[in-house]
Design a protein around this motif. Structure first.
Motif, PDB file in Angstrom:
ATOM      1  N   SER A  17      -5.437  -9.605  14.749  1.00  0.00           N
ATOM      2  CA  SER A  17      -5.188  -8.668  14.785  1.00  0.00           C
ATOM      3  C   SER A  17      -3.081  -9.496  13.500  1.00  0.00           C
ATOM      4  N   LYS A  18      -3.528 -11.161  13.039  1.00  0.00           N
ATOM      5  CA  LYS A  18      -2.522 -10.833  12.210  1.00  0.00           C
ATOM      6  C   LYS A  18      -2.547 -10.232  11.272  1.00  0.00           C
ATOM      7  N   THR A  19      -3.573 -10.554  10.688  1.00  0.00           N
ATOM      8  CA  THR A  19      -4.392  -9.871   9.134  1.00  0.00           C
ATOM      9  C   THR A  19      -3.564  -8.328   9.213  1.00  0.00           C
ATOM     10  N   MET A  20      -4.430  -7.449  10.472  1.00  0.00           N
ATOM     11  CA  MET A  20      -3.927  -6.453   9.929  1.00  0.00           C
ATOM     12  C   MET A  20      -2.112  -5.948  10.100  1.00  0.00           C
ATOM     13  N   HIS A  21      -1.291  -7.319  11.033  1.00  0.00           N
ATOM     14  CA  HIS A  21      -0.174  -7.533  10.876  1.00  0.00           C
ATOM     15  C   HIS A  21       0.751  -7.713   9.765  1.00  0.00           C
ATOM     16  N   SER A  22      -0.053  -8.283   8.751  1.00  0.00           N
ATOM     17  CA  SER A  22       0.536  -8.832   7.263  1.00  0.00           C
ATOM     18  C   SER A  22       0.522  -7.602   7.178  1.00  0.00           C
ATOM     19  N   TYR A  23      -0.986  -7.611   6.994  1.00  0.00           N
ATOM     20  CA  TYR A  23      -1.363  -5.801   6.042  1.00  0.00           C
ATOM     21  C   TYR A  23      -0.320  -4.643   6.357  1.00  0.00           C
ATOM     22  N   THR A  24      -0.256  -4.338   7.391  1.00  0.00           N
ATOM     23  CA  THR A  24       0.869  -3.406   7.422  1.00  0.00           C
ATOM     24  C   THR A  24       2.085  -3.778   7.412  1.00  0.00           C
ATOM     25  N   GLU A  25       2.422  -4.423   6.904  1.00  0.00           N
ATOM     26  CA  GLU A  25       3.512  -5.430   6.681  1.00  0.00           C
ATOM     27  C   GLU A  25       3.662  -5.224   5.057  1.00  0.00           C
ATOM     28  N   LYS A  26       2.662  -5.300   4.739  1.00  0.00           N
ATOM     29  CA  LYS A  26       2.863  -5.085   3.324  1.00  0.00           C
ATOM     30  C   LYS A  26       2.951  -3.366   2.218  1.00  0.00           C
ATOM     31  N   LEU A  27       2.141  -2.591   3.667  1.00  0.00           N
ATOM     32  CA  LEU A  27       1.400  -1.942   2.780  1.00  0.00           C
ATOM     33  C   LEU A  27       3.247  -0.925   3.229  1.00  0.00           C
ATOM     34  N   SER A  28       3.832  -1.422   4.385  1.00  0.00           N
ATOM     35  CA  SER A  28       5.143  -1.050   4.847  1.00  0.00           C
ATOM     36  C   SER A  28       6.218  -0.821   3.383  1.00  0.00           C
ATOM     37  N   GLU A  29       6.378  -1.995   2.724  1.00  0.00           N
ATOM     38  CA  GLU A  29       6.623  -2.427   1.916  1.00  0.00           C
ATOM     39  C   GLU A  29       6.305  -1.854   0.515  1.00  0.00           C
ATOM     40  N   LEU A  30       5.917  -1.882   0.332  1.00  0.00           N
ATOM     41  CA  LEU A  30       5.367  -0.702  -1.089  1.00  0.00           C
ATOM     42  C   LEU A  30       5.399   0.600  -0.234  1.00  0.00           C
ATOM     43  N   ASP A  31       5.456   1.498   1.249  1.00  0.00           N
ATOM     44  CA  ASP A  31       5.753   2.976   1.039  1.00  0.00           C
ATOM     45  C   ASP A  31       7.403   2.830   0.793  1.00  0.00           C
ATOM     46  N   GLN A  32       8.192   1.840   0.668  1.00  0.00           N
ATOM     47  CA  GLN A  32       9.763   1.876   0.940  1.00  0.00           C
ATOM     48  C   GLN A  32      10.351   1.647  -0.107  1.00  0.00           C
ATOM     49  N   MET A  33       9.531   1.087  -0.965  1.00  0.00           N
ATOM     50  CA  MET A  33       9.150   1.429  -2.846  1.00  0.00           C
ATOM     51  C   MET A  33       8.994   2.135  -3.850  1.00  0.00           C
ATOM     52  N   ILE A  34       8.134   2.368  -2.899  1.00  0.00           N
ATOM     53  CA  ILE A  34       7.967   3.883  -3.564  1.00  0.00           C
ATOM     54  C   ILE A  34       9.185   5.765  -3.293  1.00  0.00           C
ATOM     55  N   ARG A  35       9.183   5.045  -1.930  1.00  0.00           N
ATOM     56  CA  ARG A  35      10.155   6.418  -1.836  1.00  0.00           C
ATOM     57  C   ARG A  35      11.050   6.006  -2.033  1.00  0.00           C
ATOM     58  N   ARG A  36      12.159   4.889  -2.578  1.00  0.00           N
ATOM     59  CA  ARG A  36      13.348   4.416  -3.651  1.00  0.00           C
ATOM     60  C   ARG A  36      12.740   5.304  -4.584  1.00  0.00           C
ATOM     61  N   MET A  37      11.618   5.000  -5.227  1.00  0.00           N
ATOM     62  CA  MET A  37      11.236   5.826  -6.700  1.00  0.00           C
ATOM     63  C   MET A  37      11.984   6.981  -7.074  1.00  0.00           C
ATOM     64  N   ILE A  38      11.640   7.473  -5.843  1.00  0.00           N
ATOM     65  CA  ILE A  38      11.303   8.696  -5.688  1.00  0.00           C
ATOM     66  C   ILE A  38      12.275   9.450  -5.792  1.00  0.00           C
ATOM     67  N   LEU A  39      13.258   9.053  -4.277  1.00  0.00           N
ATOM     68  CA  LEU A  39      14.414   9.510  -3.638  1.00  0.00           C
ATOM     69  C   LEU A  39      15.514   8.655  -3.602  1.00  0.00           C
ATOM     70  N   GLU A  40      16.565   8.558  -3.400  1.00  0.00           N
ATOM     71  CA  GLU A  40      17.877   7.501  -3.715  1.00  0.00           C
ATOM     72  C   GLU A  40      17.577   6.654  -1.952  1.00  0.00           C
ATOM     73  N   SER A  41      17.494   8.226  -0.406  1.00  0.00           N
ATOM     74  CA  SER A  41      17.058   7.657   0.464  1.00  0.00           C
ATOM     75  C   SER A  41      16.867   8.930   1.166  1.00  0.00           C
ATOM     76  N   LEU A  42      15.564   8.157   2.168  1.00  0.00           N
ATOM     77  CA  LEU A  42      15.012   9.250   2.998  1.00  0.00           C
ATOM     78  C   LEU A  42      15.642   9.015   4.423  1.00  0.00           C
TER      79      LEU A  42
END
Length: 169
Positions: A17-42
């Motif tokens: 579960s610690k690895t899954m939590h860390s993995y989810t956090e990293k993907l969430s950061e990537l998701d936010q970065m990509i959305r900011r690149m596409i749009l100013e704010s979603l």
């Protein structure tokens, strides 16, 4: 069509579960970065991580692991093990294998984002075809519109050259 690979040194080791939590956090950061690149704010989405296992069909013939579809959500970030199988369809209807680099992610636009940007980005029709004797694993982070959010293209994306393609959903 948006098909991007972003190099990250993150393995698809999804044990504990610690690895899954860390993995989810990293993907969430990537998701936010990509959305900011596409749009100013979603600010209109929630996220869901899904881990998928495709059993080995034990044949050299391609078998459908996941039928052709587009994702109905905003954005999908996909990571897979070394067993390939993801195929994407060109605008001419031809299929090709997507073979991302090791330690990279595949990013796909969903139908909701396609409508929100009035067709300036396209959702990607894709499928999973598997063969051989190895199990295919993948993990996807889906960015999903929050309940009650009305998807409507901003006025800045609609003009005479770019008429409104979709009514508010």
């Amino acid at each position: 069509m948006l098909y991007a690979e972003i190099e990250l040194s993150l393995s698809l080791s999804l044990c504990g579960s610690k690895t899954m939590h860390s993995y989810t956090e990293k993907l969430s950061e990537l998701d936010q970065m990509i959305r900011r690149m596409i749009l100013e704010s979603l600010g209109t989405t929630s996220r869901r991580l899904r881990v998928m296992k495709y059993a080995a069909p034990r044949t050299t013939d391609d078998q459908i692991g996941l039928a052709p579809h587009t994702d109905k959500i905003f954005l999908t970030i996909l990571c897979q093990n070394d067993v390939h199988g993801l195929q994407v369809q060109t605008k001419h209807g031809e299929w090709f294998s997507a073979r991302p680099s090791p330690n990279s992610f595949t990013v796909m636009i969903g139908d909701s984002l396609y409508a929100w940007v009035n067709g300036s980005l396209h959702s990607l029709c894709h499928q999973v075809m598997i063969s051989g004797n190895e199990v295919r694993y993948s993990a996807a982070l889906f960015s999903i519109p929050k309940g009650g959010y009305i998807i409507k293209a901003p006025n800045e994306l609609v003009d005479e050259e770019h008429p409104l393609l979709f009514q508010a959903l």
